[in-house]
Design a protein around this motif. Sequence first.
Motif, PDB file in Angstrom:
ATOM      1  N   SER A 382       0.834  -1.211   0.000  1.00 41.80           N
ATOM      2  CA  SER A 382       0.000   0.000   0.000  1.00 41.80           C
ATOM      3  C   SER A 382       0.862   1.252   0.000  1.00 41.80           C
ATOM      4  O   SER A 382       0.569   2.226  -0.708  1.00 41.80           O
ATOM      5  CB  SER A 382      -0.927   0.004   1.226  1.00 41.80           C
ATOM      6  OG  SER A 382      -1.846  -1.056   1.175  1.00 41.80           O
ATOM      7  N   ASP A 386       0.847   4.100  -2.984  1.00 40.46           N
ATOM      8  CA  ASP A 386       0.589   5.517  -2.711  1.00 40.46           C
ATOM      9  C   ASP A 386       1.667   6.416  -3.321  1.00 40.46           C
ATOM     10  O   ASP A 386       1.379   7.540  -3.748  1.00 40.46           O
ATOM     11  CB  ASP A 386       0.517   5.763  -1.199  1.00 40.46           C
ATOM     12  CG  ASP A 386      -0.728   5.149  -0.569  1.00 40.46           C
ATOM     13  OD1 ASP A 386      -1.683   4.863  -1.307  1.00 40.46           O
ATOM     14  OD2 ASP A 386      -0.729   4.955   0.667  1.00 40.46           O
ATOM     15  N   LYS A 436      -4.452  -8.004  -2.748  1.00 39.52           N
ATOM     16  CA  LYS A 436      -4.336  -6.644  -2.233  1.00 39.52           C
ATOM     17  C   LYS A 436      -4.165  -5.642  -3.369  1.00 39.52           C
ATOM     18  O   LYS A 436      -4.758  -4.547  -3.340  1.00 39.52           O
ATOM     19  CB  LYS A 436      -3.140  -6.556  -1.272  1.00 39.52           C
ATOM     20  CG  LYS A 436      -2.925  -5.166  -0.662  1.00 39.52           C
ATOM     21  CD  LYS A 436      -4.087  -4.767   0.227  1.00 39.52           C
ATOM     22  CE  LYS A 436      -3.844  -3.428   0.894  1.00 39.52           C
ATOM     23  NZ  LYS A 436      -4.994  -3.020   1.749  1.00 39.52           N
ATOM     24  N   LEU A 440      -6.312  -2.253  -4.440  1.00 42.14           N
ATOM     25  CA  LEU A 440      -5.709  -0.920  -4.556  1.00 42.14           C
ATOM     26  C   LEU A 440      -5.934  -0.300  -5.936  1.00 42.14           C
ATOM     27  O   LEU A 440      -6.228   0.886  -6.054  1.00 42.14           O
ATOM     28  CB  LEU A 440      -4.198  -1.005  -4.289  1.00 42.14           C
ATOM     29  CG  LEU A 440      -3.760  -1.336  -2.860  1.00 42.14           C
ATOM     30  CD1 LEU A 440      -2.269  -1.649  -2.829  1.00 42.14           C
ATOM     31  CD2 LEU A 440      -4.080  -0.172  -1.913  1.00 42.14           C
TER      32      LEU A 440
END
Length: 488
Positions: A382, A386, A436, A440
């Motif tokens: 994550s 970002d 995951k 995202l």
Amino acid sequence: MKFSMTLKMAARGYLEAVSALNSLQSNYANIMAIRKSGDRKNQMNIWEMQEWSRRIGYNVTEFDKLNVVHITGTKGKGSTAAFVASILAEYKIPKIGLYTSPHLKSVRERIRINGTPISEELFAQYFFEVWDKLESTQSDLNNFPHMVPNSKPGYFKYLTLLSFHIFLQEGCDCCVYEVGVGGEYDSTNIIQRPLACGVTQLGIDHTFILGDTIQEIAWNKGGIFKRQSPAFTVQNQPSAGLNVLEERARERGTELKEVPVYKAISEVKLGIEGEFQRTNASLAVALATQALASMYFLLSPVSTKDDARIPARVLQGLEKTRWDGRCQVLERGSITWYIDGAHTKESIEAASGWFAKRAKSSDKKKVLLFNQQSRDANALLSNLYDKTHAYATFDFIIFTTNVTWKTGDYSADLVSMNTSKEQVDNLEVQNSLAQKWVQLDGERCETHVTASIEEACGIIEKFQEPLDVFVTGSLHLVGGLLVVFDKA
């Protein structure tokens, strides 16, 4: 006992030394039991290291002959150590030792003299000198109940002992030591009179050992400070952590100085890429010049003013620094590999920012090769997303294990017993990461899961077009990839 006798009877070269060393690794079950118990490192670790040192023939005061620069922190301590060693080399110090961890391709990388990993022959010779001394000596079991006859220190402690033995036997004049984990109870912290101590950027990591807060972590890191040994740290530390570091310095009878990013360094092309490395390079300047002044190679260390004059040789040392696996760029045919073994929140954000800045002006397709087997891999992914998604959209992503070869084998120097074999075999982490990423970024790119680094590398190299490949999440992944490259 059978293992020890086998070692004595068989030929004892480098491969035998690596095999014996790997037998000292903690297995996954033991590590998880310690984590669940909440049993964190304590003073016994230091007492045991002092006792192991005695048993191989040293009083810890002898290690002061090595003129140590001692470095800890959460992010950048390895790069900082490499910068320091490179600066020292510019002043023609005859023998400079460098002890770092982990290694990428070969365990010998952890113990370097004048920038070169110790040879296989010398590694084996010194390894078994330490091994045999531990076999032939005993400890008082009333004081050291865990040191039963023929027992050995764990993997990292053994390598720390070995480094002291090697550097002393080889006559090193100055040595740079990177802390393994924390500081207060780390096996390197038997050094009593370092020439200088440094703390790189603080962050949250190794919480099961160091504590859950930045204050607890800073307390551990500040444990390397020693009376009258100058201490330095970088600017922009978390205020709560900095306060603890300053308190620890006062407790230890020294002064902590904050090192700015020197203006003179902004004009230098550092040997390690990444804008954030200027912070590490600045800390290295303060540490190295303090050591050089203590050894009378300089009249005085560089001050901690941002406009301080930095000697040309110091800047040359920064330019010449090489540190594989950290912001490393490799060109292999039409593929550009951007490699950084970042494995903490702070380091993954820094590495991702570096890649995004380098790759955003490229029209090549983008590939991500990622793994992290023991930390919170989903959280790190994550953090990566970002930092990159606004600048570099990935076209293809591979989540791999750290297993080196398609056969399911690790390279001998990269054998790991401290991860769950069942998780690795079942690709549990890798499948979780793939899920995951879909959360995202949706299903805008193709994801793939592989059981080995060799397999992942083969998939990437089959692309019939130029690529930018970002490899990150684990130094073990990076090391395995470099081993695969070497074989090719």
